[in-house]
Design a protein around this motif. Structure first.
Motif, PDB file in Angstrom:
ATOM      1  N   VAL A  38      -7.932  -0.948   2.386  1.00 40.40           N
ATOM      2  CA  VAL A  38      -7.036   0.240   2.040  1.00 40.40           C
ATOM      3  C   VAL A  38      -6.605   1.280   3.299  1.00 40.40           C
ATOM      4  O   VAL A  38      -5.930   1.940   3.941  1.00 40.40           O
ATOM      5  N   ASN A  71      -6.976   5.879  -2.855  1.00 38.29           N
ATOM      6  CA  ASN A  71      -7.517   4.983  -1.700  1.00 38.29           C
ATOM      7  C   ASN A  71      -8.128   3.744  -3.114  1.00 38.29           C
ATOM      8  O   ASN A  71      -7.867   2.679  -3.462  1.00 38.29           O
ATOM      9  N   HIS A  73      -4.342  -0.106   6.192  1.00 40.13           N
ATOM     10  CA  HIS A  73      -3.418  -0.409   6.382  1.00 40.13           C
ATOM     11  C   HIS A  73      -3.008   1.265   6.331  1.00 40.13           C
ATOM     12  O   HIS A  73      -1.332   1.672   6.565  1.00 40.13           O
ATOM     13  N   VAL A  85       0.956  -0.955  -0.151  1.00 34.87           N
ATOM     14  CA  VAL A  85       0.409   0.283  -0.170  1.00 34.87           C
ATOM     15  C   VAL A  85       1.565   1.392   0.031  1.00 34.87           C
ATOM     16  O   VAL A  85       0.292   2.086  -0.907  1.00 34.87           O
ATOM     17  N   ILE A 106      -5.695   2.294  -5.258  1.00 38.07           N
ATOM     18  CA  ILE A 106      -4.656   1.286  -4.710  1.00 38.07           C
ATOM     19  C   ILE A 106      -5.869  -0.240  -4.534  1.00 38.07           C
ATOM     20  O   ILE A 106      -5.399  -1.462  -4.681  1.00 38.07           O
ATOM     21  N   ALA A 107      -6.445   0.274  -4.170  1.00 39.79           N
ATOM     22  CA  ALA A 107      -7.703  -0.909  -3.993  1.00 39.79           C
ATOM     23  C   ALA A 107      -7.753  -2.357  -5.579  1.00 39.79           C
ATOM     24  O   ALA A 107      -7.418  -3.569  -5.149  1.00 39.79           O
TER      25      ALA A 107
END
Length: 170
Positions: free
Chosen positions: A134, A120, A137, A110, A123-124
């Motif tokens: 996310v 986010n 994290h 992450v 990233i997910a």
């Protein structure tokens, strides 16, 4: 979109600016955009237009792209693409931050994407996890780094890298 806003974006943006109409036809660009087009040709604009990603691989290297949809009076839609070259020193920055902050393996994944400027949700999708996971994290990373915002996390990680680099340069 007003002509004043377009002029402001074209003049003040740090990177290349491409203003497209609803049919993806180029309406305007700034000097940095012209320079990128000269170096990479029309293929660059097609890659940037078609990509949903924040990072785009192009013939001249990686570009960080911010896409903004703007409405104007009536039904006309304009897309503004802000693009700037992305120097990938993320690996070294990540290594140094991981040594100091001791993230879990998922937190390190992450963190890499946070350092690349991804949101986010992006990233997910990349890591196959929920946006809420996310967030968990990122929150853990903020605590480990002793900061209270994502931008401060990035700044602190880059400062670690800059500090280490400047020690070796002497």
């Amino acid at each position: 979109m007003t002509a004043e806003l377009v002029a402001f974006l074209l003049e003040c943006a740090r990177g290349a600016v491409f203003v497209l109409d609803g049919r993806n036809e180029l309406l305007a660009t700034n000097d940095a955009g012209c320079e990128l087009l000269d170096r990479a040709g029309c293929e660059l604009l097609r890659l940037v237009e078609e990509s949903c990603q924040t990072m785009v691989e192009t013939p001249i290297g990686r570009l960080r792209v911010n896409r903004r949809h703007l409405s104007t009076t009536g039904t006309a839609q304009h897309i503004v693409l802000l693009a700037e070259p992305f120097a990938d020193d993320t690996s070294e920055t990540l290594r140094m931050a991981a040594t100091l902050w001791q993230p879990t393996s998922r937190q390190a994944m992450v963190l890499r994407h946070v350092l690349e400027g991804l949101a986010n949700k992006e990233i997910a999708v990349l890591l196959g996890m929920s946006p809420r996971t996310v967030e968990v994290h990122v929150t853990a990373l903020l605590q480990k780094a002793g900061v209270d915002s994502r931008s401060r996390l990035i700044a602190k990680a880059r400062a670690l890298h800059d500090l280490r680099s400047s020690r070796f340069m002497r």
